[in-house]
Design an enzyme around this catalytic site. Sequence first.
Site, PDB file in Angstrom:
ATOM      1  N   HIS A 164      -1.997   3.759   6.415  1.00 18.58           N
ATOM      2  CA  HIS A 164      -2.946   2.706   6.791  1.00 18.58           C
ATOM      3  C   HIS A 164      -4.381   3.191   6.646  1.00 18.58           C
ATOM      4  O   HIS A 164      -5.210   2.559   5.999  1.00 18.58           O
ATOM      5  CB  HIS A 164      -2.673   2.271   8.236  1.00 18.58           C
ATOM      6  CG  HIS A 164      -3.786   1.514   8.861  1.00 18.58           C
ATOM      7  ND1 HIS A 164      -4.196   0.287   8.395  1.00 18.58           N
ATOM      8  CD2 HIS A 164      -4.601   1.821   9.907  1.00 18.58           C
ATOM      9  CE1 HIS A 164      -5.213  -0.137   9.136  1.00 18.58           C
ATOM     10  NE2 HIS A 164      -5.484   0.772  10.044  1.00 18.58           N
ATOM     11  N   ARG A 171       0.870  -1.191   0.000  1.00 21.21           N
ATOM     12  CA  ARG A 171       0.000   0.000   0.000  1.00 21.21           C
ATOM     13  C   ARG A 171       0.895   1.225   0.000  1.00 21.21           C
ATOM     14  O   ARG A 171       1.766   1.374   0.847  1.00 21.21           O
ATOM     15  CB  ARG A 171      -0.938  -0.054   1.212  1.00 21.21           C
ATOM     16  CG  ARG A 171      -0.617   0.821   2.366  1.00 21.21           C
ATOM     17  CD  ARG A 171      -1.648   0.794   3.461  1.00 21.21           C
ATOM     18  NE  ARG A 171      -1.171   0.143   4.680  1.00 21.21           N
ATOM     19  CZ  ARG A 171      -0.320   0.695   5.535  1.00 21.21           C
ATOM     20  NH1 ARG A 171       0.166   1.886   5.317  1.00 21.21           N
ATOM     21  NH2 ARG A 171       0.058   0.044   6.607  1.00 21.21           N
ATOM     22  N   TYR A 180       7.646   4.215   9.720  1.00 16.48           N
ATOM     23  CA  TYR A 180       7.966   2.780   9.771  1.00 16.48           C
ATOM     24  C   TYR A 180       8.480   2.195   8.458  1.00 16.48           C
ATOM     25  O   TYR A 180       8.773   1.017   8.388  1.00 16.48           O
ATOM     26  CB  TYR A 180       6.771   1.967  10.276  1.00 16.48           C
ATOM     27  CG  TYR A 180       5.447   2.223   9.567  1.00 16.48           C
ATOM     28  CD1 TYR A 180       5.135   1.549   8.385  1.00 16.48           C
ATOM     29  CD2 TYR A 180       4.520   3.109  10.092  1.00 16.48           C
ATOM     30  CE1 TYR A 180       3.927   1.779   7.739  1.00 16.48           C
ATOM     31  CE2 TYR A 180       3.303   3.346   9.457  1.00 16.48           C
ATOM     32  CZ  TYR A 180       3.008   2.677   8.285  1.00 16.48           C
ATOM     33  OH  TYR A 180       1.820   2.895   7.647  1.00 16.48           O
TER      34      TYR A 180
END
Lengths: 358, 326
Positions: free
Chosen positions: A261, A257, A271
């Site tokens: 999120h 992706r 991250y």
Amino acid sequence: MSTSAAQFEVPYVQVLDENGNVTNPDRVPSLNDEQLRDLMKRMVFTRIWDQRAIKLARQGRLGFYAPVAGQEASMIGSEFATNKDDFLLPGYRDIPQCYFHGYPLHQLFLYSRGHQLGGKVPDDVHCMIPQIIIGAQIVQTPGVALAFKLRGEKRVAVTYTGDGGTSQGDFYEGMNFAGAMKLPAVFFVQNNQYAISVPRELQTAAQTLAQKAVAAGIPGVQVDGMDILAVYSVMREAVDRARAGEGPTMIEAITFRYGPHTMSGDDPTRYRTQETQEAWEKRDPLIRFRNYLVSKGLWSEQEEQAYIEEAKETINAALKQADETEKMTVPQLIDSMFAEPTQELLRQRAEITGEGAN
Amino acid sequence: MAQMTMIQAITHALDLELARDERVLVFGEDVGHNGGVFRATEGLQKKYGEDRVFDTPLAESGIIGLANGLAVQGFRPVPEIQFFGFVFEAFDQIAGQISRLRYRSAGRFSAPVTIRSPFGGGVHTPELHSDSLEGLFLQTPGVKVVIPSSPYDAKGLLLSAIRDPDPVIFLEHMKLYRSFRQEVPEEEYTIPLGVANVVREGKDATIVTYGAMVATSVKAAEQWSKEKGLEAEVIDLRTISPIDIETIVKSIQKTNRAIVVQEAQRSAGAAAEIVAQINEQAIYHLEAPVLRATPPDTVYPFGMIEDDWLPTPQYIVDTLNKVTSL
């Protein structure tokens, strides 16, 4: 000394490489030109939808939204292999599959905004409301599939989850029930590498997610999730198998992706690195498939532009319809708890409306 | 008419519903060939086939998830949780999923699921078999909770539960399964959900209770009558969600004093809810605060002390004496 009690293999399937060249001619699915163009149109729509939804979310005009860019091939290719009367049990990111399975777009807007009518799936649309609890839909899938089997219907239950979802106990329970009862089901995992921020390698020591199917006694296949022909090909095989009464399959689509999120404050730079992001964008499902279609003379820049305009109009019309939908009310919520409200709920309803309170 | 134990009445009710409605499916751990660990489904697989009555893999979330998916497709599943202490494994599928299906879909989908499960203390089970966890489901909007106290009620309530268009948790107290027989008509009859039963009339105090505590409370009322010449009215709720507050209020208007007896630990359960509703609807009829006769707020104990932990007739009599001396 020991001997082998059982041996298993996890196939990996790719049809097109990053540049759109066919790497595996045996797995090129038999789709006609119109179907191939349709796949591209759907991916273009999904990319445009995602860009628009992200903008709307930033403007506060959408509620909950989980971006999908990067996952178009996995989403569109898998849904395209289903029949309209196959039943989807999606997760919250799987909005494009819902839409192309017939879920009206304005209702998906309403779902995002937290309007109850967003979940009132039309009677002729065979799709569950997108699930929020990770994995909860996976144990419901055997129930839907068992219903088809008991009624002798040649239909398939298809559920979606992500890499994080495979760590849930429900993931194993769902596959295991479907395997033990030999049900017409497909468990489609979009391994997009991160469950919010937690990378795939922290989810499990398993070398692949697909091999988790082995423990449930069902086939597990890994597929290049950025390659729509490969996704369609393995999914088609899985739904055909299920429809023929040969039992369930689990598919792991390797994808990514690009966005956060959800639009609720996630920052992916915390991250994952720019290098990782760029490496995945090189494998982009639209670029790859566009190259393939152009080389076959089935797609042009001009056509794509025209289709983008069409997609924007479709999205605007749905947004308008969602905007015009009357806000839901608390008494409506009370009325939807049971077929017949309890006496206590009627009392509470009256407290709110001021009608006939006691 | 036939004399039946509660377990026989339950089997009989399942038999009737399987015969009457082909959408009804009965499944769970050991319910097929083995007829259930308590034999509640004895003979049903043989009679209705493996498509209608069947064993599942051993996974409670999977069992209720299966029921959910079947319900979405128009079936009327009657899954069994082998012991209610195992319900934690299925908590999301009940509290997070089936209970919300009607609301989430604005009525497109519903979950006419009846979850049957044995529970209740005094039969010396291992841990997490006997716990009274019904209170958890009073806090779960969208499900009804039914607890029969007799063979006759078990049949009539189970038929209503299976026919109900919404999810019902149907809890069967293990101590009542074979403790006594009662006349149970062979023909169909239903007892409406949400309607309590006055099992003993009295004018001096009201005992509100349910499940196995109905018999214990009636015993206490008899003892109280003998010892004090006072008469307690005993109300068997039969359904603890929703609670039949009308019947409770009517009784309190007569007795002006009430206690609630439950087998679950004290706080935040059925008893607390009943006291709150009495407070809202009958406080001006009360001569004394409503008291609760319950075990303490601990987990359900190991077998060695469970008889000391569970409410006894004497404890209920003491509570009646207290509420009438205030």
